[in-house]
Motif scaffolding. Structure first.
Motif, mmCIF file in Angstrom:
data_model
loop_
_atom_site.group_PDB
_atom_site.id
_atom_site.type_symbol
_atom_site.label_atom_id
_atom_site.label_comp_id
_atom_site.label_asym_id
_atom_site.label_seq_id
_atom_site.Cartn_x
_atom_site.Cartn_y
_atom_site.Cartn_z
ATOM 1 N N GLU A 52 0.701 15.218 -3.368
ATOM 2 C CA GLU A 52 0.075 14.386 -2.385
ATOM 3 C C GLU A 52 -0.702 13.241 -2.959
ATOM 4 O OE1 GLU A 52 0.139 15.302 0.902
ATOM 5 O OE2 GLU A 52 1.495 16.923 0.723
ATOM 6 N N LYS A 53 -0.945 12.410 -1.865
ATOM 7 C CA LYS A 53 -1.729 11.294 -2.363
ATOM 8 C C LYS A 53 -3.126 11.778 -3.197
ATOM 9 C CE LYS A 53 -3.912 7.124 -0.297
ATOM 10 N NZ LYS A 53 -4.211 6.237 0.827
ATOM 11 N N SER A 111 0.859 -1.265 0.073
ATOM 12 C CA SER A 111 0.018 -0.091 -0.099
ATOM 13 C C SER A 111 0.919 1.350 0.099
ATOM 14 C CB SER A 111 -1.037 0.114 1.191
ATOM 15 O OG SER A 111 -0.109 0.103 2.377
ATOM 16 N N LYS A 112 2.114 1.153 0.721
ATOM 17 C CA LYS A 112 2.916 2.294 0.684
ATOM 18 C C LYS A 112 3.300 2.474 -0.889
ATOM 19 C CE LYS A 112 7.368 3.985 2.671
ATOM 20 N NZ LYS A 112 8.330 3.714 3.593
ATOM 21 N N CYS A 136 -5.088 15.186 -8.889
ATOM 22 C CA CYS A 136 -6.365 15.385 -8.138
ATOM 23 C C CYS A 136 -7.335 16.098 -9.013
ATOM 24 C CB CYS A 136 -6.161 16.054 -6.913
ATOM 25 S SG CYS A 136 -4.761 15.509 -5.776
ATOM 26 N N ARG A 168 0.573 9.372 -7.062
ATOM 27 C CA ARG A 168 0.759 10.648 -6.639
ATOM 28 C C ARG A 168 0.488 11.813 -7.362
ATOM 29 N NH1 ARG A 168 6.262 11.579 -3.015
ATOM 30 N NH2 ARG A 168 5.218 9.704 -2.120
ATOM 31 N N CYS A 169 -0.413 12.695 -7.008
ATOM 32 C CA CYS A 169 -0.607 14.048 -7.766
ATOM 33 C C CYS A 169 0.771 14.550 -8.224
ATOM 34 C CB CYS A 169 -1.450 14.764 -6.914
ATOM 35 S SG CYS A 169 -1.870 16.405 -7.810
ATOM 36 N N ARG A 178 -6.579 12.368 -4.948
ATOM 37 C CA ARG A 178 -7.890 12.275 -4.318
ATOM 38 C C ARG A 178 -8.870 12.413 -5.656
ATOM 39 N NH1 ARG A 178 -6.847 16.802 -0.055
ATOM 40 N NH2 ARG A 178 -5.350 17.184 -1.796
ATOM 41 N N ALA A 217 0.926 4.317 -2.809
ATOM 42 C CA ALA A 217 0.769 5.478 -2.511
ATOM 43 C C ALA A 217 1.989 6.492 -3.212
ATOM 44 C CB ALA A 217 0.694 5.853 -1.175
ATOM 45 N N GLU A 218 3.126 5.661 -3.476
ATOM 46 C CA GLU A 218 4.138 6.670 -4.219
ATOM 47 C C GLU A 218 3.907 6.658 -5.571
ATOM 48 O OE1 GLU A 218 7.460 7.169 -2.714
ATOM 49 O OE2 GLU A 218 6.850 7.014 -1.015
#
Ligand SMILES: [Zn+2]
Ligand SMILES: [Zn+2]
Length: 63
Positions: free
Chosen positions: A19-20, A5-6, A35, A13-14, A22, A9-10
């Motif tokens: 950031e992560k 999951s890490k 995002c 990324r936007c 959305r 997330a890497e």
């Protein structure tokens, strides 16, 4: 969970806010993810081009 999951997330990324993601949006030309709120703010306040490849309004890609 954990390492995988890490890693995700890497990757997801936007590229505007770093950031992560959305509500992710994808540029059809350069395949960069950002995002929805970030790209909408960019298109509204900056210019109607992808901030990475500068080819297209990202929001027209339909995703
Ligand atoms: Zn963002
Ligand atoms: Zn692009």
């Amino acid at each position: 969970m954990g390492q995988s999951s890490k890693l995700i997330a890497e990757v997801f990324r936007c590229f505007i806010c770093m950031e992560k993601l959305r509500d992710a949006r994808l540029c059809p030309h350069c395949s960069k993810l950002c995002c929805f709120s970030c790209i909408r703010r960019w298109l509204t306040e900056q210019r109607a081009q992808c901030p990475h490849c500068r080819l297209c309004p990202v929001l027209t890609c339909g995703h």
